[in-house]
Scaffold this motif. Sequence first.
Motif, PDB file in Angstrom:
ATOM      1  N   THR A  74     -78.611  56.778  16.890  1.00 16.13           N
ATOM      2  CA  THR A  74     -77.388  57.054  17.660  1.00 16.13           C
ATOM      3  C   THR A  74     -76.424  55.900  17.498  1.00 16.13           C
ATOM      4  N   ARG A  75     -75.339  56.148  16.815  1.00 13.11           N
ATOM      5  CA  ARG A  75     -74.291  55.139  16.676  1.00 13.11           C
ATOM      6  C   ARG A  75     -72.963  55.875  16.694  1.00 13.11           C
ATOM      7  N   TYR A  76     -72.079  55.448  17.550  1.00 10.49           N
ATOM      8  CA  TYR A  76     -70.758  56.053  17.647  1.00 10.49           C
ATOM      9  C   TYR A  76     -69.797  55.219  16.801  1.00 10.49           C
ATOM     10  N   VAL A  77     -69.256  55.860  15.775  1.00  8.63           N
ATOM     11  CA  VAL A  77     -68.483  55.108  14.789  1.00  8.63           C
ATOM     12  C   VAL A  77     -67.028  55.557  14.736  1.00  8.63           C
ATOM     13  N   SER A  78     -66.559  56.301  15.733  1.00  6.77           N
ATOM     14  CA  SER A  78     -65.190  56.826  15.682  1.00  6.77           C
ATOM     15  C   SER A  78     -64.258  56.074  16.625  1.00  6.77           C
ATOM     16  N   ASN A  79     -64.549  54.800  16.894  1.00  8.68           N
ATOM     17  CA  ASN A  79     -63.740  54.029  17.831  1.00  8.68           C
ATOM     18  C   ASN A  79     -62.657  53.239  17.114  1.00  8.68           C
ATOM     19  N   PRO A  80     -61.392  53.451  17.422  1.00  4.96           N
ATOM     20  CA  PRO A  80     -60.363  52.544  16.910  1.00  4.96           C
ATOM     21  C   PRO A  80     -60.646  51.119  17.387  1.00  4.96           C
ATOM     22  N   PRO A  81     -60.342  50.125  16.570  1.00  6.11           N
ATOM     23  CA  PRO A  81     -60.749  48.754  16.915  1.00  6.11           C
ATOM     24  C   PRO A  81     -60.075  48.188  18.152  1.00  6.11           C
ATOM     25  N   GLY A  82     -58.984  48.809  18.615  1.00  2.00           N
ATOM     26  CA  GLY A  82     -58.319  48.300  19.807  1.00  2.00           C
ATOM     27  C   GLY A  82     -58.810  48.916  21.098  1.00  2.00           C
ATOM     28  N   PHE A  83     -59.743  49.879  21.036  1.00  7.77           N
ATOM     29  CA  PHE A  83     -60.198  50.557  22.244  1.00  7.77           C
ATOM     30  C   PHE A  83     -60.972  49.616  23.161  1.00  7.77           C
ATOM     31  N   LYS A  84     -60.781  49.808  24.466  1.00  7.39           N
ATOM     32  CA  LYS A  84     -61.518  49.039  25.473  1.00  7.39           C
ATOM     33  C   LYS A  84     -62.030  50.008  26.527  1.00  7.39           C
ATOM     34  N   PHE A  85     -63.196  49.693  27.062  1.00  5.98           N
ATOM     35  CA  PHE A  85     -63.719  50.500  28.160  1.00  5.98           C
ATOM     36  C   PHE A  85     -64.692  49.661  28.963  1.00  5.98           C
ATOM     37  N   SER A  86     -64.992  50.127  30.168  1.00  8.72           N
ATOM     38  CA  SER A  86     -65.792  49.323  31.094  1.00  8.72           C
ATOM     39  C   SER A  86     -67.187  49.017  30.574  1.00  8.72           C
ATOM     40  N   ASN A  87     -67.757  49.896  29.747  1.00  9.80           N
ATOM     41  CA  ASN A  87     -69.127  49.693  29.272  1.00  9.80           C
ATOM     42  C   ASN A  87     -69.177  49.284  27.807  1.00  9.80           C
ATOM     43  N   TYR A  88     -68.091  48.667  27.304  1.00  6.50           N
ATOM     44  CA  TYR A  88     -68.056  48.165  25.926  1.00  6.50           C
ATOM     45  C   TYR A  88     -68.148  46.643  25.943  1.00  6.50           C
ATOM     46  N   GLY A  89     -69.247  46.086  25.418  1.00  8.77           N
ATOM     47  CA  GLY A  89     -69.437  44.648  25.338  1.00  8.77           C
ATOM     48  C   GLY A  89     -69.823  44.236  23.924  1.00  8.77           C
ATOM     49  N   PHE A  90     -70.404  43.042  23.777  1.00  7.01           N
ATOM     50  CA  PHE A  90     -70.773  42.579  22.441  1.00  7.01           C
ATOM     51  C   PHE A  90     -71.703  41.381  22.550  1.00  7.01           C
ATOM     52  N   ARG A  91     -72.342  41.041  21.431  1.00  8.33           N
ATOM     53  CA  ARG A  91     -73.091  39.794  21.291  1.00  8.33           C
ATOM     54  C   ARG A  91     -72.750  39.211  19.916  1.00  8.33           C
ATOM     55  N   VAL A  92     -72.948  37.906  19.770  1.00 12.60           N
ATOM     56  CA  VAL A  92     -72.520  37.213  18.559  1.00 12.60           C
ATOM     57  C   VAL A  92     -73.720  36.784  17.726  1.00 12.60           C
ATOM     58  N   VAL A  93     -73.431  36.423  16.470  1.00 11.31           N
ATOM     59  CA  VAL A  93     -74.441  35.947  15.519  1.00 11.31           C
ATOM     60  C   VAL A  93     -73.973  34.607  14.974  1.00 11.31           C
ATOM     61  N   LEU A  94     -74.924  33.683  14.744  1.00 10.93           N
ATOM     62  CA  LEU A  94     -74.638  32.373  14.171  1.00 10.93           C
ATOM     63  C   LEU A  94     -75.210  32.316  12.760  1.00 10.93           C
ATOM     64  N   LEU A  95     -74.349  31.981  11.793  1.00  7.92           N
ATOM     65  CA  LEU A  95     -74.740  31.899  10.388  1.00  7.92           C
ATOM     66  C   LEU A  95     -74.348  30.536   9.823  1.00  7.92           C
ATOM     67  N   GLY A  96     -75.086  30.070   8.806  1.00  7.07           N
ATOM     68  CA  GLY A  96     -74.661  28.922   8.021  1.00  7.07           C
ATOM     69  C   GLY A  96     -75.004  27.577   8.619  1.00  7.07           C
ATOM     70  N   GLY A  97     -74.514  26.488   7.959  1.00 11.63           N
ATOM     71  CA  GLY A  97     -74.744  25.129   8.403  1.00 11.63           C
ATOM     72  C   GLY A  97     -75.813  24.407   7.619  1.00 11.63           C
TER      73      GLY A  97
END
Length: 749
Positions: A724-747
């Motif tokens: 299950t992946r929803y891929v039809s979101n314009p990149p500017g969309f915001k909603f109450s249950n939309y969050g994120f986590r980050v990744v650290l690469l390199g060094g």
Amino acid sequence: MPDDERFGRRIDRTACSSCGRQVDLSAAAPLSTVGCPVCGARLFVPVQVGNFRVIALLGKGTTATAYRAVDQGLDREVAIKVMHFQHRDDEDAMARFLSEARALAALRHRNVVRIFTMGREGSLPYLVMELVGGGSIRGLITRDKFVDETLGLGIAIGVAEGLRAAHAVGIIHGDIKPANILLDEQGSPKIVDFGLARFGGLRMEREGMGTPYYVPPERIRQQDTDHRSDMYSLGATLFHLLAGQAPFDGKTVKDVLLAHVRRQARDIRDIRPFLGAKTAAVVARLLQKDPAERYPNYDELLSDLRIALARAAPAAADAPADALAAVHAAARQAAPVIPTMASPADRSPPAIARPAATAAPTKRSPAKPTDRRLRKIVLALVVGLLLVIAGIGAIVHSLRRREPPKEVAWELPRPSLPRPSLPPVQPAPSLPALQPAPAVPAPPVVERPAAPAVPVHVPATPPQPPPAPKPPEPPPALQQEKGYPETVLVGSPGNPPDSTGFGAVNYAYRIGKYEVTNAQYCEFLNAVAAEDPHGLYHGGMAGEYGGIVRKGQDGQYSYSLKEGMENKPVGFVSWYDALRYANWLTNGRENGDTESGSYTFVREGNGWKVDLPDHAALATGRAPKWVLASENEWYKAAYYDPGKPGGGGYWPFAGRSDEPPPCNINTNAPSDVGSFAGAASACGTFDQNGNMWEWNETRHGGNCGVRGGSFYLNDNVNHLRASTRYVSNPPGFKFSNYGFRVVLLGGTK
């Protein structure tokens, strides 16, 4: 097929968008879909209409069909709305089609879709209009049932502004409903489908009635209509947006129409009790049966909508007067996942959701009795051990009082406990300071996970156990830096691809142990958003589900946390916002630059073009880079377990078997990150299942995907699956249950 029935000129060959092979379409019907003979992907059979190449179906209505097309002369995408062949001799249908063209040509407003030109192909007329890529409000309701109060009011402000502009040139829309309100990539509403529009007020005779769920009573009674009729339809639409159901329902269309005439709409707070009193009053006034009891003009309506918005989101109180700024200040780019775009011509009534009780917010479960007993036993053992050491030292000191040899201080190891584990054990009572003692073998020290670090003096040459072998250190690229989001290591052995369409990740990386929290995002806002030209703050962050409040004026904004919301994941962030946050981390958190770093933002028209980096290259680079997790990185961290027999494998629930883990799904309230301590992934991440839908960096055409399910009421355990992946979101969309986590690469050195 006769020439006048065919819309456009056949194109016999096209390249498959999936494998790139040329496909012969000479035997396929124009405007249909066929399978690629090489890879099996579905292909739309395009046609040429003048300078326009029709490339995809947007949707079908009762009298017209909408297509996506490319204007090859101006190199832009447009929407083409063409009348159905069977209606070409229908005078009423033709009159409505031409009326829409006239109405759109007379209007030029940011909240009304633009018309570029009108033409005729054979016997079929068509309109060429602005392409609005964010989907319809109907899709929003279908996906999420109801929306946050600030989002609904922000949309209503934009629609009211558009209707005011139409009324200023004498146009009544006549069919305001969720399917006829689209959202652009910035989240601003745009009114479409003026097929029932009329210039000035008129009676019901011979004109279409509109959609029964939103039609005003005077139109049903065949009485005169005016701008207040559009207000009623807007009120019914706003009711549906905020309550999750239309104001009236029935077994038949007749039942619904009679309800509009005879029954008073219920108080919207009977369905959603947390809505503001002002919001409820605005909706109730819009839905009055008598037009004279509604708002006399749009200025008064807009004034009340803005007051309601300011009370729902205090940070939006200083919103500018114009509608677009109001939408951007308090509901900017606010729209959730929309799986399919509703056609501008679609007049079919939406599925009406039945009332449902609002679920109470989930509370963290208290510690089990067995956990409490275990903690007490551990504490008792530690205290007992320390008392034994103190007793031995006191006895020896009383027998021998001489200068001790030179001593070495050491301490019990300090284990690193995961943040969402058991509540901290209270430290043992402080003990009297021990006097130096002669060389007496110290009892063996038992390392206990919950023990506090207590300094203990021992002789210079105590018996030393052989040192335990150290685990291999991760490369310098992956060392954790103080003050940055906590991360966990996902090792370099590659995971095999699986049946849900995800590929292997063969490099080591660190991924956020938790979703980015309100506290972390608030620090980001205070560092870079004193003016906030990019709309990194959203008015919903101060609302029902948010945790951040903004104060001050433009150029002097400051941000603070709502009490008790510090450790909840931040919501109302767009894909762009998540990338800017990663840039801020990459630039050292002291630098306010969010335009470059891991990502480079370049202004392109009204939006942004973003260059996405090569993660495999960054993983071996010398400089550490923070990024948004790619789809494959997110997937590996969530579902892959290298410790499974046979070289590793995927969690069974990632496919179609086994049971889901404990998580925050469908509770209507976000939980603190890491609340489900027993449900960590194999690599140690929390909440990749439930709590918040999480943005992934991977693009799908012009849109972006989210993963993992959320607390929202219409989510369910199937949303936790890898497939299950929803891929039809314009990149500017915001909603109450939309969050994120980050990744650290390199060094790497």
